[in-house]
Design a protein around this motif. Sequence first.
Motif, PDB file in Angstrom:
ATOM      1  N   VAL A 365       2.412  12.621  -8.702  1.00 26.55           N
ATOM      2  CA  VAL A 365       2.027  13.929  -8.174  1.00 26.55           C
ATOM      3  C   VAL A 365       2.577  14.107  -6.765  1.00 26.55           C
ATOM      4  N   LEU A 366       2.424  13.066  -5.947  1.00 27.06           N
ATOM      5  CA  LEU A 366       2.929  13.094  -4.581  1.00 27.06           C
ATOM      6  C   LEU A 366       3.842  11.894  -4.383  1.00 27.06           C
ATOM      7  N   THR A 367       4.983  12.105  -3.768  1.00 29.57           N
ATOM      8  CA  THR A 367       5.977  11.035  -3.651  1.00 29.57           C
ATOM      9  C   THR A 367       6.179  10.517  -2.236  1.00 29.57           C
ATOM     10  N   GLY A 368       5.939  11.327  -1.220  1.00 26.38           N
ATOM     11  CA  GLY A 368       6.229  10.870   0.133  1.00 26.38           C
ATOM     12  C   GLY A 368       5.123  11.060   1.131  1.00 26.38           C
ATOM     13  N   GLN A 369       3.970  11.577   0.699  1.00 27.76           N
ATOM     14  CA  GLN A 369       2.895  11.863   1.643  1.00 27.76           C
ATOM     15  C   GLN A 369       2.137  10.628   2.081  1.00 27.76           C
ATOM     16  N   PHE A 370       1.990   9.627   1.200  1.00 28.88           N
ATOM     17  CA  PHE A 370       1.208   8.437   1.518  1.00 28.88           C
ATOM     18  C   PHE A 370       2.167   7.296   1.856  1.00 28.88           C
ATOM     19  N   THR A 371       2.548   7.206   3.137  1.00 29.27           N
ATOM     20  CA  THR A 371       3.525   6.214   3.578  1.00 29.27           C
ATOM     21  C   THR A 371       2.870   5.233   4.540  1.00 29.27           C
ATOM     22  N   ARG A 372       3.104   3.964   4.320  1.00 28.98           N
ATOM     23  CA  ARG A 372       2.608   2.893   5.167  1.00 28.98           C
ATOM     24  C   ARG A 372       3.713   1.849   5.286  1.00 28.98           C
ATOM     25  N   THR A 373       3.572   0.911   6.200  1.00 30.32           N
ATOM     26  CA  THR A 373       4.562  -0.147   6.372  1.00 30.32           C
ATOM     27  C   THR A 373       4.109  -1.388   5.622  1.00 30.32           C
ATOM     28  N   VAL A 374       4.887  -1.794   4.614  1.00 26.84           N
ATOM     29  CA  VAL A 374       4.599  -3.011   3.843  1.00 26.84           C
ATOM     30  C   VAL A 374       5.897  -3.814   3.784  1.00 26.84           C
ATOM     31  N   SER A 375       5.984  -4.812   4.638  1.00 25.71           N
ATOM     32  CA  SER A 375       7.229  -5.580   4.754  1.00 25.71           C
ATOM     33  C   SER A 375       7.108  -6.995   4.207  1.00 25.71           C
ATOM     34  N   THR A 376       5.971  -7.335   3.599  1.00 26.56           N
ATOM     35  CA  THR A 376       5.782  -8.683   3.052  1.00 26.56           C
ATOM     36  C   THR A 376       5.375  -8.582   1.589  1.00 26.56           C
ATOM     37  N   ASN A 377       5.226  -9.749   0.947  1.00 22.81           N
ATOM     38  CA  ASN A 377       4.846  -9.795  -0.462  1.00 22.81           C
ATOM     39  C   ASN A 377       3.332  -9.818  -0.674  1.00 22.81           C
ATOM     40  N   GLN A 378       2.554  -9.899   0.398  1.00 25.23           N
ATOM     41  CA  GLN A 378       1.112 -10.021   0.230  1.00 25.23           C
ATOM     42  C   GLN A 378       0.503  -8.687  -0.210  1.00 25.23           C
ATOM     43  N   ARG A 379      -0.686  -8.781  -0.781  1.00 27.57           N
ATOM     44  CA  ARG A 379      -1.403  -7.577  -1.211  1.00 27.57           C
ATOM     45  C   ARG A 379      -1.972  -6.860   0.012  1.00 27.57           C
ATOM     46  N   ILE A 380      -1.636  -5.580   0.136  1.00 35.11           N
ATOM     47  CA  ILE A 380      -2.198  -4.728   1.181  1.00 35.11           C
ATOM     48  C   ILE A 380      -3.167  -3.770   0.494  1.00 35.11           C
ATOM     49  N   TYR A 381      -4.446  -3.950   0.763  1.00 32.05           N
ATOM     50  CA  TYR A 381      -5.469  -3.160   0.084  1.00 32.05           C
ATOM     51  C   TYR A 381      -5.487  -1.725   0.591  1.00 32.05           C
ATOM     52  N   PHE A 382      -5.976  -0.827  -0.250  1.00 28.90           N
ATOM     53  CA  PHE A 382      -6.336   0.534   0.153  1.00 28.90           C
ATOM     54  C   PHE A 382      -7.674   0.857  -0.502  1.00 28.90           C
ATOM     55  N   ASP A 383      -8.318   1.920  -0.046  1.00 29.96           N
ATOM     56  CA  ASP A 383      -9.637   2.267  -0.572  1.00 29.96           C
ATOM     57  C   ASP A 383      -9.814   3.776  -0.556  1.00 29.96           C
TER      58      ASP A 383
END
Length: 480
Positions: A365-383
Amino acid sequence: METEEIVRKLDKIEIHTDQISLVSSPISELSTPLETPETKNDDDKYRFKIPLVTVDNQLLATLVEVSDVTPNEEKSDTDMNFTPIKEKQPHNYEEEMDCDTQEVKLPPIDFFIEKNVIELARSSWRGSTKNQRFLKGCLWSPDGTCLLTTVNGDGMHVFETPRDLYEAESISPDRPLDCLNSAVHIKEGGIVYDYCWFPFMNSNDPATCCWLATRQNEPIQLWDAYYGDLRCSYRGYNAVDEVESALSVAFSNDGCEVIGGYKKTLKVFKTDVPGRDYNSITIASPASALARNSEDNIIAVGSWSANITLLDLREPNYGDICQINQHRGGVTYLRFLYGRNQLISGARKDNLLMLWDLRRIAEPVLTGQFTRTVSTNQRIYFDISSDQNWLVSGDTSGIIHAWNLNDLSAVQEQTYSVHHDCCNGISIHPDKPILATSSGQHHFDLNDIMQCVPDNNQNGIKKPRENSLIIWWCGKTMSA
């Protein structure tokens, strides 16, 4: 209001909530006007609990049967002067989404109305080159009284919410900082792959105070949140009859089933039947993340192969409903928006969070609105907040991102820099404008947890590494 009028109105109104249940048995057991437990005499034959709920600006009473009928004195339907209430029908959530009227809705919580967030409490871990104590996410309990986290090499910890926050509507910026101490510490070794709370966890009912965890070289385990004891294990076996560790784990929404995601299968256990009794569903790729929709019939399975598979648990033998292949890296976390046919997904080394509509699954539905920096392989949680209005996520730069979901055509974002290291975990309190965040990551050049090392992005400026669990206030603040 007379009994007959209440029954007639309830018979015409459908109330969509899991917390209120209508009487489905005949009303032949009712022979006296409604009474509350406080006004009931000891010799009464019937007892009723009457919770109140606001429906179309009217207060209606709903009957909850407690089965206190005196033996051998039941009356038949023909003895009654009114029609029994009809049995509750299954929900139609698609019609519910399109309907303008919402009978029962959680009140909105005032998040991120100030420019800054206030630190309320903290706990930190020191480490060394051999024993790096970085955290791996955090989760509020469903009742908001406890906070669960895992620490690399230091097991699992449960912390209690500071007592003054239970009734807080606003916080003073000068509030003293609390030091968090573990109420429960599970000193089990091994890598914790995934964990989750029992969905109906309530601190007033010790039987519900538990969580699931899956660890390296161990079966799925159910842990007691009061005493830290191991209650039971759910053992999955591979093709050569060896105990296999699940990569991801989840409860069903009603808490009756435990779902484990393995390398080649999903295994569904009955919560009240521990051991090796389970139903197995074959999958094509390792299940790195799991999520179930609010109707509890569809499960989304993320994979390190960068795809998401949707399965109908009512007919698993029919195969996949569909597969989604849009992420650049392996999928690490999935969440459904409650009451909607929408799914949010995140992946490793992929800066985009993607929002999917299950009715039109070909493109997000949305392709570029939710942007964060993820530069590693670890799990980055969201809620997602309990009122479904806010999406929050950490990133590897130590920044909190908060997106308002009220208007998807013009998504508004707010950012807060809260950690010196990677903010890998974030969790929203179910009832209050409170956030919990966890930080840390593996550093290959680390000699001591507080050693300063050059930051390539800041031309030699040094900063400390941080392994912390922090509770933040993101609501109203008291004026000076």
